[in-house]
Design an enzyme around this catalytic site. Sequence first.
Site, PDB file in Angstrom:
ATOM      1  N   HIS A 238     -53.964  16.841   6.177  1.00 51.68           N
ATOM      2  CA  HIS A 238     -53.574  15.438   6.026  1.00 51.68           C
ATOM      3  C   HIS A 238     -54.740  14.541   6.453  1.00 51.68           C
ATOM      4  CE1 HIS A 238     -49.558  17.006   5.526  1.00 51.68           C
ATOM      5  NE2 HIS A 238     -49.009  15.788   5.478  1.00 51.68           N
TER       6      HIS A 238
ATOM      7  N   GLN B  49       0.820  -1.203   0.000  1.00 45.27           N
ATOM      8  CA  GLN B  49       0.000   0.000   0.000  1.00 45.27           C
ATOM      9  C   GLN B  49       0.854   1.253   0.000  1.00 45.27           C
ATOM     10  OE1 GLN B  49      -2.686  -1.970  -0.975  1.00 45.27           O
ATOM     11  NE2 GLN B  49      -3.583  -0.022  -0.356  1.00 45.27           N
TER      12      GLN B  49
END
Length: 434
Positions: free
Chosen positions: A424, A262
């Site tokens: 609602h 890496q």
Amino acid sequence: MLSRIDLRESAPTARELLDIVPRADVDVSHALTIVEPMLADVRERGEAALREFGEKFDGVNPEHLRVPNERIEAALENQDAAVIDALREAITRVRAFHEATVPPPVEMEVAPGAKLSQRWIPVGRVGLYVPGGLAVYPSSVVMNVVAAQAAGVESIAVTTPPQKAFDGEPHPTILAACALLGIDEVYAAGGAQSIGMLAYGVDGLCDPVDVITGPGNVYVAAAKRAVNGVVGIDSEAGPTEIAIIADDSADAHFVAADLLSQAEHDPMAGSVLITDSEELADKVEQALYGLVDATPHIARTKEALTGRQSAIILTGNIDQSVQVADAYGAEHLEIHTRDAEAVAARIRSAGAIFVGPYSPVPLGDYMAGSNHVLPTGGTARFASGLGAHSFLKAVSTINYTADALAEIGHKVVALANAEDLPAHGQAIQARLDK
């Protein structure tokens, strides 16, 4: 070579560990101030701005920003047979795994006449960034493209920096990988400016996309942050990193080789060994000296291994090693311990976990079948790596009969009124009254 952090006589909390574990010093916020004017310029002036930035940062002004299809096919025809064979194998394995991970649709009836379903719909168009700085990454073409194809994406654009050595075209190995995958929309554009091209589109050249994925440098990461919301992004990828949990049973040469693998990516790459064995730590460090001196990329490798982002962390036992690994949240986490599978099962935070001495990170980089585009900088504590899911949207469908609504309608009205949203409730009541 590697600095040491000794936790054997201490018991830091999870919060304290976040400050203790080594990190690369990456300032995306500063990069953002640089890339925002670039993005605005690309949005305003399109191809002219792309060409100016390409000449400034890549030292070349390609004849064609969109690579002609015949050049993509020629790159495949002229590529080394061994590389093509390896790419085909990688594509086969990555495709098999990613197709298997596409989530299935869900259908259910939560009550008589109350049907719910959820299906996963691919986005219409994606832009895939393939880096081209210190190395060439045809493997990133495979990881990005195959994941999108497995999701069912129909329109895929790949963008990657132009190469001065190839008259402004992308590296031929990247073009060959695109050809193998059936990708004919490839742009010789890199950096933040290419992210602007994908996000906003450029008249006569490139249509805007819905999602942008793929790793890049800090300026690419900053550009992705800036356009997030205009389009979706996978993540702001930072420098690559590896953490290895090891005990005294580990092969020190294997561990050293994997830390080095890496570190050769980038001077800011992180290589972290987490071990409860000081003897192993000494052996690994000794092995690293010999390996580093023999690597062709000695300068950037040494800089990475001696940087603040790399270290050996000595722990009191395997439990503390697991705790440290979870705080670090590595992009890549290897487990080199006795009963490695059991240790791996305890990990909560990692981009990908590589279990045992014969599952090194480079295997995952190329052809294990998993994806190598993974969360960095500790974001694995809450984020996932690239996959088919990165290109899918979950859409729910609600289908109630009149009787099913009547059964719970009064409860909906009660909640709507409790939230002071009477309209609602009235929308429900109108149906109940009828």
